[in-house]
Design a protein around this motif. Sequence first.
Motif, PDB file in Angstrom:
ATOM      1  N   LEU A 207       0.808  -1.220   0.000  1.00 43.13           N
ATOM      2  CA  LEU A 207       0.000   0.000   0.000  1.00 43.13           C
ATOM      3  C   LEU A 207       0.844   1.273   0.000  1.00 43.13           C
ATOM      4  N   ALA A 208       2.164   1.134  -0.129  1.00 42.69           N
ATOM      5  CA  ALA A 208       3.051   2.293   0.036  1.00 42.69           C
ATOM      6  C   ALA A 208       2.710   3.434  -0.912  1.00 42.69           C
ATOM      7  N   GLU A 209       2.544   3.142  -2.188  1.00 41.42           N
ATOM      8  CA  GLU A 209       2.246   4.216  -3.141  1.00 41.42           C
ATOM      9  C   GLU A 209       0.811   4.720  -2.968  1.00 41.42           C
ATOM     10  N   PHE A 210      -0.114   3.825  -2.629  1.00 38.78           N
ATOM     11  CA  PHE A 210      -1.497   4.249  -2.384  1.00 38.78           C
ATOM     12  C   PHE A 210      -1.551   5.235  -1.222  1.00 38.78           C
ATOM     13  N   HIS A 211      -0.874   4.904  -0.105  1.00 39.50           N
ATOM     14  CA  HIS A 211      -0.888   5.793   1.050  1.00 39.50           C
ATOM     15  C   HIS A 211      -0.185   7.115   0.744  1.00 39.50           C
ATOM     16  N   ASN A 212       0.848   7.051  -0.071  1.00 39.26           N
ATOM     17  CA  ASN A 212       1.549   8.269  -0.482  1.00 39.26           C
ATOM     18  C   ASN A 212       0.581   9.242  -1.157  1.00 39.26           C
ATOM     19  N   HIS A 213      -0.128   8.758  -2.160  1.00 43.62           N
ATOM     20  CA  HIS A 213      -1.049   9.628  -2.884  1.00 43.62           C
ATOM     21  C   HIS A 213      -2.272   9.988  -2.037  1.00 43.62           C
ATOM     22  N   LEU A 214      -2.770   9.037  -1.263  1.00 47.11           N
ATOM     23  CA  LEU A 214      -3.936   9.293  -0.409  1.00 47.11           C
ATOM     24  C   LEU A 214      -3.690  10.491   0.496  1.00 47.11           C
ATOM     25  N   SER A 215      -2.538  10.518   1.166  1.00 47.00           N
ATOM     26  CA  SER A 215      -2.264  11.591   2.125  1.00 47.00           C
ATOM     27  C   SER A 215      -2.112  12.933   1.419  1.00 47.00           C
ATOM     28  N   MET A 216      -1.452  12.947   0.271  1.00 45.97           N
ATOM     29  CA  MET A 216      -1.258  14.210  -0.445  1.00 45.97           C
ATOM     30  C   MET A 216      -2.565  14.709  -1.058  1.00 45.97           C
ATOM     31  N   GLN A 217      -3.363  13.798  -1.600  1.00 44.70           N
ATOM     32  CA  GLN A 217      -4.634  14.219  -2.194  1.00 44.70           C
ATOM     33  C   GLN A 217      -5.593  14.734  -1.128  1.00 44.70           C
ATOM     34  N   ALA A 218      -5.622  14.079   0.032  1.00 46.35           N
ATOM     35  CA  ALA A 218      -6.478  14.551   1.119  1.00 46.35           C
ATOM     36  C   ALA A 218      -6.029  15.922   1.606  1.00 46.35           C
ATOM     37  N   GLY A 219      -4.710  16.098   1.763  1.00 48.66           N
ATOM     38  CA  GLY A 219      -4.190  17.389   2.208  1.00 48.66           C
ATOM     39  C   GLY A 219      -4.521  18.496   1.237  1.00 48.66           C
ATOM     40  N   ALA A 220      -4.419  18.192  -0.059  1.00 51.01           N
ATOM     41  CA  ALA A 220      -4.736  19.189  -1.084  1.00 51.01           C
ATOM     42  C   ALA A 220      -6.206  19.584  -1.010  1.00 51.01           C
ATOM     43  N   TYR A 221      -7.090  18.594  -0.998  1.00 49.91           N
ATOM     44  CA  TYR A 221      -8.529  18.861  -1.013  1.00 49.91           C
ATOM     45  C   TYR A 221      -9.002  19.561   0.259  1.00 49.91           C
ATOM     46  N   GLN A 222      -8.595  19.052   1.418  1.00 57.27           N
ATOM     47  CA  GLN A 222      -9.099  19.573   2.684  1.00 57.27           C
ATOM     48  C   GLN A 222      -8.578  20.969   3.009  1.00 57.27           C
ATOM     49  N   ASN A 223      -7.527  21.388   2.293  1.00 54.90           N
ATOM     50  CA  ASN A 223      -6.964  22.711   2.546  1.00 54.90           C
ATOM     51  C   ASN A 223      -6.934  23.585   1.297  1.00 54.90           C
ATOM     52  N   SER A 224      -7.618  23.124   0.237  1.00 53.77           N
ATOM     53  CA  SER A 224      -7.807  23.914  -0.984  1.00 53.77           C
ATOM     54  C   SER A 224      -6.475  24.444  -1.515  1.00 53.77           C
ATOM     55  N   THR A 225      -5.542  23.520  -1.758  1.00 50.63           N
ATOM     56  CA  THR A 225      -4.213  23.919  -2.193  1.00 50.63           C
ATOM     57  C   THR A 225      -3.662  22.943  -3.220  1.00 50.63           C
ATOM     58  N   TRP A 226      -2.802  23.441  -4.096  1.00 52.24           N
ATOM     59  CA  TRP A 226      -2.015  22.552  -4.935  1.00 52.24           C
ATOM     60  C   TRP A 226      -0.974  21.863  -4.067  1.00 52.24           C
ATOM     61  N   VAL A 227      -0.691  20.614  -4.356  1.00 54.95           N
ATOM     62  CA  VAL A 227       0.385  19.877  -3.687  1.00 54.95           C
ATOM     63  C   VAL A 227       1.271  19.269  -4.762  1.00 54.95           C
ATOM     64  N   VAL A 228       2.570  19.521  -4.643  1.00 56.50           N
ATOM     65  CA  VAL A 228       3.552  18.963  -5.575  1.00 56.50           C
ATOM     66  C   VAL A 228       4.450  18.033  -4.770  1.00 56.50           C
TER      67      VAL A 228
ATOM     68  N   ALA B  18      -4.164  18.853  -7.721  1.00 58.85           N
ATOM     69  CA  ALA B  18      -4.956  20.084  -7.711  1.00 58.85           C
ATOM     70  C   ALA B  18      -5.695  20.259  -6.385  1.00 58.85           C
ATOM     71  N   PRO B  19      -6.203  21.462  -6.112  1.00 56.56           N
ATOM     72  CA  PRO B  19      -6.994  21.696  -4.907  1.00 56.56           C
ATOM     73  C   PRO B  19      -8.259  20.835  -4.834  1.00 56.56           C
ATOM     74  N   SER B  20      -8.669  20.281  -5.934  1.00 56.18           N
ATOM     75  CA  SER B  20      -9.802  19.355  -5.939  1.00 56.18           C
ATOM     76  C   SER B  20      -9.420  17.976  -5.402  1.00 56.18           C
ATOM     77  N   GLY B  21      -8.119  17.743  -5.208  1.00 56.78           N
ATOM     78  CA  GLY B  21      -7.627  16.434  -4.811  1.00 56.78           C
ATOM     79  C   GLY B  21      -7.279  15.539  -5.987  1.00 56.78           C
ATOM     80  N   GLU B  22      -7.504  16.020  -7.205  1.00 54.51           N
ATOM     81  CA  GLU B  22      -7.222  15.220  -8.405  1.00 54.51           C
ATOM     82  C   GLU B  22      -5.740  15.298  -8.786  1.00 54.51           C
ATOM     83  N   ILE B  23      -5.182  14.156  -9.190  1.00 53.87           N
ATOM     84  CA  ILE B  23      -3.822  14.130  -9.715  1.00 53.87           C
ATOM     85  C   ILE B  23      -3.868  14.599 -11.170  1.00 53.87           C
ATOM     86  N   VAL B  24      -3.134  15.649 -11.473  1.00 54.00           N
ATOM     87  CA  VAL B  24      -3.143  16.184 -12.836  1.00 54.00           C
ATOM     88  C   VAL B  24      -1.902  15.773 -13.628  1.00 54.00           C
TER      89      VAL B  24
END
Length: 314
Positions: free
Chosen positions: A211-232, A253-259
Amino acid sequence: MSRIVTVGAAQLGPIQRAHSRTDVVRRLIDLMRRARAMGCDLVAFPELGLTTFFPRWWMEDQAEVDAFFEREMPGPETRPLFEEAARLGIGFTIGYAELTVEDGRTRHFNTSILVDKAGRIVGKYRKIHLPGHAGHEPWRAFQHLEKRYFEVGNLGWPVSRAFGGIMGLCICNDRRWPETYRVMGMQGVEMVLLGYNTPEHHPPAPEQDHLAEFHNHLSMQAGAYQNSTWVVGVAKAGVEEGCMLIGGTAIIAPSGEIVAKALGRDDELIVAACDLDHAVSYKTTIFNFAAHRRPEAYGLITERAGVVPPPGDE
């Protein structure tokens, strides 16, 4: 109206122990030039982007440990990176091991800096959520001794007004903790830049490895969405000194979507034109903190429940 920051996320393949700073800086400059050729305003490099991930080894000679640290930034070996950034007119962020003297004593931090298009440092962060362990655990296939070699960061989570927006920094394990994003979110952050060196194998809990890569993206996507910010999020990836590091470099993206997302585990550049104003819809509706956040209730909850210890720690 749009505020576009074109970002290059420059994933690095492995850096072996034998690779010199000069070797690595050449790779960074090559990626930086590619990013500028693709119209980037800013290129992001990983955590500990100048050396191998040295906390995997138990070392007792402090001079051996300190050889992995930078005493100044820029220094003689890293100055070409700053000079090339200024020549190209591109900003960057990079993580490194920082050795500094503060309050009359030598300090060691896992640090990241933000550099503007003129080659000037405009933001600095020292890693707060240090993972791993401090004691010798030779039973592991590799160790994770960040708690031995680094101090907890002492700068908080400052944000910088740069590149036409509000920029924040964090490092690796910080991405798993909601406080990281929320503290910057409360300051109006619009883009969080983070680098990581994350092993695919977790010796204390190998059942989590898949689950290493899943958890990696999960945490970043949640952080982006819940705080309305881009995450790189930018990885150092591949087999480094026998340890497999995950890839998964992504622009979110701030939507939590990976672009944009890296495909492999070698040196690789991904690029996205990030409209900072894309966050406005979320900051003014669902995640309008002033309208909907209720910190006065959180204190009551924690006062009643306290901090629940994990099983076996009572």
